[in-house]
Write an enzyme that holds these catalytic residues in place. Structure first.
Site, mmCIF file in Angstrom:
data_model
loop_
_atom_site.group_PDB
_atom_site.id
_atom_site.type_symbol
_atom_site.label_atom_id
_atom_site.label_comp_id
_atom_site.label_asym_id
_atom_site.label_seq_id
_atom_site.Cartn_x
_atom_site.Cartn_y
_atom_site.Cartn_z
ATOM 1 N N ASN A 207 3.267 -6.031 0.269
ATOM 2 C CA ASN A 207 2.487 -4.851 0.640
ATOM 3 C C ASN A 207 1.829 -4.285 -0.607
ATOM 4 O O ASN A 207 2.499 -3.987 -1.594
ATOM 5 C CB ASN A 207 3.401 -3.801 1.285
ATOM 6 C CG ASN A 207 2.621 -2.669 1.929
ATOM 7 O OD1 ASN A 207 1.506 -2.354 1.524
ATOM 8 N ND2 ASN A 207 3.208 -2.056 2.930
ATOM 9 N N CYS A 212 0.434 -2.899 5.301
ATOM 10 C CA CYS A 212 1.371 -3.459 6.281
ATOM 11 C C CYS A 212 0.656 -3.766 7.595
ATOM 12 O O CYS A 212 1.013 -4.706 8.308
ATOM 13 C CB CYS A 212 2.552 -2.523 6.501
ATOM 14 S SG CYS A 212 2.105 -0.815 6.824
ATOM 15 N N HIS A 454 4.293 2.952 9.552
ATOM 16 C CA HIS A 454 4.535 1.593 9.083
ATOM 17 C C HIS A 454 4.266 0.610 10.216
ATOM 18 O O HIS A 454 4.502 0.917 11.387
ATOM 19 C CB HIS A 454 5.983 1.474 8.604
ATOM 20 C CG HIS A 454 6.311 0.125 8.054
ATOM 21 N ND1 HIS A 454 5.644 -0.420 6.973
ATOM 22 C CD2 HIS A 454 7.216 -0.808 8.445
ATOM 23 C CE1 HIS A 454 6.138 -1.617 6.711
ATOM 24 N NE2 HIS A 454 7.084 -1.876 7.588
ATOM 25 N N ASP A 471 8.334 -8.115 8.521
ATOM 26 C CA ASP A 471 8.218 -6.751 8.006
ATOM 27 C C ASP A 471 7.850 -6.827 6.534
ATOM 28 O O ASP A 471 8.711 -6.852 5.649
ATOM 29 C CB ASP A 471 9.542 -6.020 8.213
ATOM 30 C CG ASP A 471 9.438 -4.527 7.923
ATOM 31 O OD1 ASP A 471 8.377 -4.098 7.428
ATOM 32 O OD2 ASP A 471 10.406 -3.797 8.191
#
Length: 1102
Positions: A207, A212, A454, A471
């Site tokens: 990131n 993201c 997020h 993630d």
């Protein structure tokens, strides 16, 4: 001991003393229902262990219970009767659940939920309890409560119970343990030293700050193997990764394929043309996806991959109006890349589809005007003609709230299935030769609210692999619950205890799905087909493998750096070219270091061997060179000190550094080359000195290194003249002046009749000489702001700074030129220098300082006449060149106070930004005068200024705000941006026509872009004809025009856009003051309307 539940949030803990009327510890089912909350995990095994204790006061400081089994693991209770706190006061009982044999292997774990109870042996309703859950691993093999309960209170009766918990020095410890199944292997994992590649076969993406949203989409596209193969088919052999989106994306995909570590995306965002600030702005994922797909589609033209995106993602839908009582239908087909579905008021995905194709009845006052049939009852709706193999569904989690007059996030519960049959939503004429059953492939999730949050992705990469969570830089397995239920949205409780006395509150879940990816079951093998090594371009593998070899080599060099020394060598050539203090520049915050021959040398290498290497690289015989060590003197100068002896074969390079140049981290040397005619190097001794000469050329304002000379201590300074005449080939009568370069800020005139000893000259000192010049020449030089002596020139060197001057209207940071100025120069001197460079009158230059990112900051005022040191901001980045913007004016700066600076964007006849024109006009001029200037500037033959409309744009970006021809320009803000056009609606409009405002937006009416315009509505004209007129007016390419959608935007009633069909008549709408026509299409202008949307337009350039 490991951390306790009270010290670590990984385990939830509660503690309470029970009243006598409450449940008994011995009533196991009731007790667990009350004290072990349901964590939503499947239970492997449950065990209850009881441990009676006597003689409490005589117990040892630490005791363990007998072992007991649960879930295939051995457990025991660990008790500290007098406490285990490392921080006073140590007045509480400590109790833990301990994994009995943690050393069985290094690769075990157990997920356990437990309650630890201390109760009265004779009254099991009198107890204290704490519960927690924890992932037991070798590093954390015990978990519990350091401050379980106050020791004194355990011996005392309570208000609710006449008996203490520890009675007659006895009590009972009861342990309730549930071992939970861990199907993913990462339940309650702390992810320290977690290896995504090893555990899942996949790696994440780094990131950059707020990327993201991009990472989640890129992982989805990467796992769509048909798409990955198509991207690999784009030819990129001759591309640069930071300029080509296709190559940068190929490199990201290759990294995800082959790397063991998370993959960076900086090359990719650079190829988009984004600056670092863009990586800290979250963009709309749907918009990002479309812009990226458009860019790739254009790159695929003429290649094997041409059409791949259409084949994969594009479906067709039909908008229709069908009359009820007559045989008439108006319809329009259009392609779609994704489908936006309502969430609010919809329980599940099927209901959202039903809502999407819901039929609206047009009747009563709302009857439809059917061509040839008059007003008719009709049904209006949308139906799908085909669905693509990969279906992107955008769930409308962000909507406009009428009451709040703002965008909000919809967190309502909305269920979606693993499988859905979409056949019922197809048109009757659609191809049904294959089933329309779709399998869920990806869930893109947003956690947060409208203002940020997020993003992550849940993806099933292929038919065999389990669901994974991507993630950012971590990839983990997930359960079905984590894929579906956890992302439906809706409400969750604040606690999970079934019988908790206080009322359980509910709260909205802010984590929910916003985009779903479904793949047609019949196309699964094609879309997710096996990916072989042959599918990866050979040139890509070769390129990245070579880069990896280079990276490995550099890493080895870094790892071995402690074994090496860096050696920099000053030569006669580098000395001659040097413009500065000493023989070379090594450490100067405001100036680049000198470019010197540099060697990386093993510390233990013999000096004689190194010297031989230097001789070979310089193409000189070994016996003709000698190396002097440079040392840092106390006055901050760096000068040659002593020659290195070359008669000791045991002398190492490190020894040279340690004994002869102790203050230096690297080794700095001067290469002394013996002239061929001389047999040996003169040896420095008490009488012979080596000094270095520099020549200051006042006419050229240059400093030259002339070389070294050997002199005797008793020689006079004036005796240098003969040596200089010979070196410079000057007549013997040339008058000279000598200056000693002592240190920056201390350049002193020398006395020619003084000896070198009297002048305190030593080895390595520098003497600068100058040809004497007359007073008239001195006056001329100083009048030009130039140095007339070495003292003045050295002062310039000490205060010099390189400034980059860039045209204010050119955003390219490389545009313009560099000038070396003195920080002591004034604004007037700087203006003169820039004027000389540009061959422009200095008084007609205007300067603007810049922010660190190069954006304009503040216009400089000539009247202040600041020094350059005040104008440029101090930089905390070494060697960063300050930038000043300049403008070439037609009038002097003093006249500017009576002028107004304006910028006019010319949109001509076709609502296209054809050019931007700056104007500087008297404040007393009016808008009509400005129109005349615009007519002269735009280069349209025969353009009548009276036909030009000048306007601003409303704050919402939807309307023009026309300027009055008589308004004075002084009423407008300096630098204001205005727009000018030829009002075509005047030519088109006939009596009875309506003229309305039209504007451009993308998906949401609040996201205005481009420049609004006016258009004509004609009575009885079908919208299909209106569109043809608009297409001619706007001159949009046919392919792009097909993607435009048209909507009626009614601000007064806060309605959602009403999209217009071809058979509608726009004229029939009763327009209110704020109603406008909206053109819904992707923003390719790069212009967001004034304040209309907080984010910049998303543009991908590469």
């Amino acid at each position: 001991m490991t951390e306790t539940a009270e010290e670590n949030t990984a385990a939830a803990a509660t503690q309470q003393v029970e009243e006598p009327s409450q449940v008994s510890v011995n009533d196991h089912e009731q007790f667990m229902a009350r004290h072990l909350p349901d964590l939503g995990q499947e239970v492997e095994d449950t065990q209850i262990f009881t441990w009676p204790l006597t003689n409490w006061r005589k117990l040892e400081r630490k005791i363990t219970s007998p072992e007991f089994g649960c879930g295939g693991h051995k457990w025991r209770a660990l008790l500290f009767p007098l406490g285990n706190s490392s921080v006073p006061p140590n007045d509480s009982v400590s109790i833990y659940l301990d994994y009995a044999d943690p050393k069985t292997s290094d690769n075990w774990h157990a997920c356990a939920q437990f309650a630890l109870v201390l109760s009265n042996t004779n009254d099991p309703t009198n107890f204290v309890v704490s519960h927690a859950h924890h992932r037991f691993v070798p590093e954390e093999c015990d978990w519990g409560f350091t401050r379980f309960f106050d020791l004194r209170k355990l011996f005392q009766p309570t208000d609710h119970n006449a008996r203490p918990i520890i009675e007659n020095d006895s009590a009972t410890v009861t342990v309730f343990v549930r071992v939970l199944k861990d199907p993913t292997g990462v339940l309650w994992h702390n992810f320290v030293n977690y290896d995504s590649k090893k555990e899942t076969g996949y790696v994440g993406l780094k990131n950059q700050g707020a990327t993201c949203y991009m990472n989640s989409l890129l992982q989805s596209l990467y796992c769509t193997r048909y798409f990955r193969k198509a991207v690999y088919q784009i030819p990129t052999e001759n591309d640069s990764a930071t300029e080509s989106v296709a190559l940068a994306l190929q490199r990201v995909f290759y990294g995800l394929q082959t790397s063991d570590q998370p993959v960076g995306t900086q090359e990719l965002t650079k190829s988009f043309g984004w600056k670092s600030l863009d990586s800290f702005m979250q963009h709309d994922v749907q918009e990002f996806n479309r812009v990226l797909q458009d860019k790739l589609e254009s790159k695929m033209k003429g290649t094997k991959a041409e059409g791949a995106i259409n084949r994969l993602f594009v479906g067709k839908m039909k908008s229709y109006i069908r009359c009820v009582n007559v045989d008439f239908e108006s319809s329009r087909s259009e392609e779609f890349y994704d489908i936006q579905l309502n969430v609010k008021g919809m329980r599940n995905l099927r209901e959202s589809f039903q809502d999407y194709v819901a039929v609206e009845t047009l009747e009563g006052d709302n009857k439809y005007q059917a061509e040839g049939h008059g007003l008719q009852d009709a049904r209006k709706g949308v139906i799908f003609q085909s669905f693509p193999p990969v279906l992107h569904l955008q769930l409308k989690r962000f909507e406009y709230d009428m009451q709040r007059d703002a965008m909000v996030k919809i967190n309502d519960r909305h269920e979606f299935p693993y499988e859905i049959d979409l056949e019922e939503f197809l048109d009757e004429s659609a191809d049904r030769s294959e089933p329309h059953v779709y399998k869920l492939h990806g869930v893109l999730v947003h956690s947060g609210d409208l203002h940020g949050g997020h993003y992550f992705a849940l993806i099933k990469p292929d038919k065999e692999t389990r669901w994974l969570k991507y993630d950012d830089d971590r990839v983990t397995p997930v359960t079905d619950k984590e894929v579906l239920d956890d992302n439906y949205g809706g409400e969750s409780t604040n606690g999970l205890l079934q019988y908790q006395r206080q009322q359980v509150r509910t709260m909205k879940r802010f984590t929910n799905a916003y985009m779903l990816v479904y793949i047609r079951e019949s196309k699964l093998d094609e879309v997710l087909g096996n990916f072989t090594d042959a599918d990866t371009p050979v040139h890509l593998k070769r390129m990245i493998e070579e880069e990896q070899r280079q990276a490995d080599r550099k890493k080895r060099e870094r790892d071995e750096q402690h074994l090496y020394l860096t050696v920099k060598i000053i030569t006669e050539k580098t000395f001659h070219q040097h413009q500065g203090f000493d023989l070379a520049t090594f450490e100067d915050k405001t100036w680049q270091p000198s470019d010197l021959p540099t060697f990386r040398v093993l510390k233990q290498e013999a000096y004689t061997k190194f010297k031989n290497r230097v001789a070979q690289s310089m193409d000189l015989p070994n016996d003709r060179i000698r190396l002097w060590v440079l040392v840092g003197r106390q006055n901050k100068t760096v000068r040659p000190d002593v020659p290195i002896p070359d008669n000791d074969p045991s002398l190492t390079v490190e020894a040279v550094r340690n004994t002869m140049a102790v203050r230096s981290s690297d080794l700095r040397l001067f290469l002394d080359v013996r002239p061929e005619q001389e047999k040996v190097h003169p040896e420095p001794n008490g009488n012979t000195l080596v000094i270095f000469l520099k020549y200051f050329d006042a006419a050229k304002q240059q400093l030259y290194g002339v070389g070294k000379v050997y002199v005797q201590r008793q020689m006079k300074v004036g005796d240098l003249s003969g040596l200089i005449y010979e070196k410079m080939r000057w007549p013997a009568s040339t008058p000279l002046r000598f200056f000693e370069e002592i240190k920056p800020g201390m350049i002193e005139l020398m006395k020619p009749k003084a000896t070198f000893a009297q002048s305190e000259i030593q080895d390595g000192d520098i003497i600068c000489f100058q040809v004497e010049i007359g007073e008239n020449d001195i006056a001329d030089l100083e009048a030009q702001g130039l140095a007339s002596s070495p003292v003045a020139f050295y002062d310039f060197l000490q205060n010099r700074v390189v400034i980059h001057f860039r045209p204010k209207d050119d955003p390219d940071p490389e545009a313009g030129f560099d000038l070396t100025l003195s920080k002591k120069m004034t604004y007037e001197m700087m203006s003169q220098k820039v004027g000389d460079r540009l061959k422009h009158e200095p008084l007609k230059l205007r300067f603007t300082t810049t922010q660190p990112n190069g954006q304009p900051k503040q216009v400089l005022k000539r009247s202040l006449n600041q020094a350059v040191s005040e104008i440029i901001q101090p930089s905390y980045i070494a060697h960063q060149t300050p930038t000043i913007l300049y403008e070439l004016l037609d009038v002097s700066i003093s006249e500017l106070e009576t002028k107004r600076s304006l910028k006019v964007v010319w949109t001509g006849k076709n609502n296209k930004e054809e050019g931007t024109y700056p104007f500087l006009l008297p404040k007393t001029n009016n808008v009509a005068d400005l129109a005349e200037q615009v007519a002269k500037s735009v280069g349209v033959p025969g353009l009548d200024p009276h036909r030009i409309r000048l306007f601003g744009i409303s704050k919402d970006g939807k309307r023009q705000e026309e300027l009055n021809a008589g308004d004075m320009l002084g009423n407008y803000t300096d630098g204001v941006e205005l727009f000018a056009e030829v009002p075509m609606e005047d030519e088109e409009a006939e009596e009875g026509d309506k003229i309305i405002f039209a504007y451009h937006f993308y998906r949401e009416p609040t996201r205005a872009h481009g420049v609004p315009f006016r258009c004509v509505c004609k009575p009885n004209e079908r919208f299909s004809e209106t569109k043809k007129r608009l297409a001619i007016r706007l001159q949009v390419p046919e392919k792009d025009w097909a993607k435009y959608r048209f909507a009626l935007i009614q601000e007064a009633t806060f309605k959602q856009p009403t999209y217009i069909n071809d058979d509608d008549c726009l004229y029939d709408h009763k327009f209110l003051a704020d109603d406008v026509l909206g053109l819904d299409h992707m923003d390719k202008s790069g212009r967001r309307a004034n304040g209309a949307y907080k984010n910049e337009a998303l543009v991908i350039k590469g």
